[in-house]
Structure formats: C-alpha cells, structure tokens
Design a protein around this motif. Structure first.
Motif, short mmCIF file in Angstrom:
data_model
loop_
_atom_site.label_atom_id
_atom_site.label_comp_id
_atom_site.label_asym_id
_atom_site.label_seq_id
_atom_site.Cartn_x
_atom_site.Cartn_y
_atom_site.Cartn_z
N LYS A 131 5.26 17.62 5.47
CA LYS A 131 3.98 16.94 5.62
C LYS A 131 4.22 15.47 5.96
O LYS A 131 5.18 14.86 5.47
N ALA A 132 3.35 14.92 6.76
CA ALA A 132 3.48 13.51 7.17
C ALA A 132 3.13 12.59 6.01
O ALA A 132 2.33 12.93 5.13
N ILE A 133 3.76 11.42 6.01
CA ILE A 133 3.50 10.39 5.00
C ILE A 133 3.04 9.13 5.73
O ILE A 133 3.72 8.64 6.63
N GLU A 134 1.90 8.62 5.34
CA GLU A 134 1.36 7.42 5.99
C GLU A 134 2.34 6.25 5.86
O GLU A 134 2.81 5.94 4.77
N GLY A 136 0.78 -1.23 0.00
CA GLY A 136 0.00 0.00 0.00
C GLY A 136 0.81 1.28 0.00
O GLY A 136 0.24 2.36 0.12
N MET A 137 2.13 1.18 -0.13
CA MET A 137 2.96 2.38 -0.08
C MET A 137 2.70 3.29 -1.28
O MET A 137 2.79 4.52 -1.16
N ASN A 147 -1.25 9.90 -2.06
CA ASN A 147 -1.96 10.81 -1.15
C ASN A 147 -1.06 11.94 -0.68
O ASN A 147 -1.48 13.10 -0.59
N TYR A 148 0.18 11.60 -0.39
CA TYR A 148 1.14 12.60 0.07
C TYR A 148 1.40 13.64 -1.02
O TYR A 148 1.39 14.85 -0.76
N GLN A 149 1.65 13.17 -2.24
CA GLN A 149 1.91 14.10 -3.34
C GLN A 149 0.71 15.01 -3.60
O GLN A 149 0.87 16.19 -3.93
N GLY A 150 -0.49 14.46 -3.44
CA GLY A 150 -1.70 15.27 -3.61
C GLY A 150 -1.77 16.37 -2.57
O GLY A 150 -2.14 17.52 -2.88
N ALA A 151 -1.37 16.06 -1.34
CA ALA A 151 -1.38 17.06 -0.26
C ALA A 151 -0.33 18.14 -0.51
O ALA A 151 -0.57 19.32 -0.28
#
Length: 285
Positions: free
Chosen positions: A249-252, A197-198, A204-208
């Motif tokens: 920003k945090a990365i899941e 799932g990385m 998601n991170y790049q979108g943020a």
C-alpha cells in the motif's frame, strides 16, 4: 573506543593515563570482582590464550587502547550536520532522513569488511549523488534498515510473538516476522522523528493495512466457525501467509513502500492489540 559518559569515580576515567600493565591489572580486578556477572564470559575470552595470541599481544593492544569520553550521540551530530551548506540542496524536511541514509551506507561498509573499515571517498560521493536525488523532490525514500543490523532474537513476552505461537507458525517464519518487526520499528522512529506530518501519514497507512487484515481474516471466518482447533490454526496460518503477500500500500510522502515495512507494521498492529492472527471458533468469539 568511544562512550558518551564516564563516571568520575570509575577506573575508566583515568584509563588513558595507565600503562599497558596497569590496564591489564584493572581488567583482572574486574574479573575477580564481577566473576558471576553477565560480563564474566566476555572477560574469560580476553584471557583465553589458547586461540593463538599471547599475553604480550594483549599488552600491545592495551597499550594502544584509548577511551574517548563525552562523545556526542548520533542524533546530536545529525542535528548539527543538517545545518551545513553541503546539504543546502536537500529540502530541510528531508535532510535528517538523508543523513541517516548516508550513515547506513557507512555502517554497511564496516559490516562488509570489518577488518578494514575504510570508506573510499569516490564511493561515498557516488552514493551521495545517487541517493540525494531521491530526497530533493517532495517524497522521500523509505529508510534503509539492513537485515544485518537488526537482531532476529525472539522475545516470547511480546504480544505478537504469542499470537504467532497460537497459530503454531514455523520457527523460520517467526524469525522472519521478528526481523520485519524490528526493521519496521526502526524505520518508523526515523520517519516520525523527521516530523512534517509524517506521523499522521503513518497512522493513515497503518489504518489502511489494518482494514485489509480484517477483510482477509473475515474471508476465512465462516469456514472456521464449526471447525476443530487444529483446522482453525491451519486456516489461521493460511490467512497469515496470504496477508504477508498482500500488495504494498502507498504511504503519503514516501516514494515507495517495501515488503519489510508492510509486514513489520502488521506485526506492530498485532503487538498493539489491534489485530489477532488466530481465527477463533463460534463459541470463542
């Protein structure tokens, strides 16, 4: 020297059975047949005896110079190492990243001391113990990509480089952007290849990050609408620098972000055409 594959009709196929004199003759043959190729400058260095070494020194080196062919690639070795019981304490989803972490440590030793590439077993074990604790829990560290293993050569065909040229960014800052772009690209490959799932977490991170870039750029747009081109480029550079200083920003799934990764991902987004650094005037929008 190691290589993954040597053609059967290649001189290198029988290289190890040649005498030092025969090896030297083969190199001379390459020099005469590939004199105008891209390897020519490197062959010239082999025969530059004005640097303190002689042909006898060269023959001594060639006598010991062996080629090991059909060597397995790094990713193949990593796949086998993951199965060893030595790494049983590391969750399977984190093992590949941990092994690349260990590989980075080994490479760093060679860069630090290129004339004596030896790994002290105590140093290695200490590194193993210190770093393994980061991979045992649910999150993993961001891959360590050293500056020294990424080239800061500017590829003027890249979209993000053309964007940086448009705002007339200084050369030193452009080289810094290239370094971040290259390091982030390598880190992304390792993260995505690790699976679990990385890829979705990175998307998601790049979108943020992209959302933040759009908001920051919008704060300058009104001032740029009626400005001359020179002033708009100045505002664009100011916006660019502020974006580089954005909070991480945090990365899941990642324990902690890093400046190189966030800044490099900004350049990746620009390179993919999702963002532009230049703030255009009202008549250009």
């Amino acid at each position: 020297m190691t290589t993954s594959f040597v053609e059967k009709d290649s001189t290198l196929d029988k290289w190890n059975s040649l005498s030092a004199d025969d090896k030297l003759e083969e190199i001379k043959n390459v020099q005469s047949t590939h004199g105008g190729s891209t390897i020519a400058p490197h062959i010239v260095k082999v025969f530059n005896f004005n640097t303190g070494y002689t042909e006898a020194d060269l023959l001594s080196i060639l006598d010991r110079f062996k080629i090991q062919a059909s060597i397995e690639r790094i990713n193949g070795k990593i796949s086998k190492l993951k199965k060893l019981k030595n790494f049983a304490s590391i969750p399977s989803k984190n093992r590949e990243l941990f092994l690349y972490d260990l590989l980075t440590f080994i490479i760093r030793q060679g860069i630090t001391n290129p004339t004596n590439w030896e790994i002290d077993i105590s140093d290695f074990q200490n590194h193993f113990q210190e770093r393994s604790r980061f991979y045992v829990n649910g999150k993993v560290p961001l891959p360590t990509i050293n500056k020294s293993v990424t080239k800061a050569e500017i590829d003027f065909e890249k979209r993000y480089i053309k964007e940086l040229q448009q705002i007339e960014l200084r050369r030193t800052l452009m080289e810094q952007a290239v370094e971040n772009y290259n390091r982030a690209s390598q880190a992304l490959i390792r993260l995505v290849d690790s699976g679990y799932g990385m890829a979705q977490a990175i998307e998601n991170y790049q979108g943020a990050v992209l959302d933040e870039l759009v908001i920051e750029k919008e704060s300058y747009t009104e001032d740029a609408e009626d400005s001359e081109e020179k002033e708009r480029k100045k505002l664009s550079r100011k916006c660019y620098l502020n974006c580089q200083k954005m909070p991480l920003k945090a990365i899941e799934g990642i324990e902690q972000n890093d400046d190189y990764f966030q800044r490099g991902n900004m350049q990746l987004l620009v390179d993919e055409g999702k963002h532009q650094w230049l703030i255009e005037g009202e008549d250009e929008s």
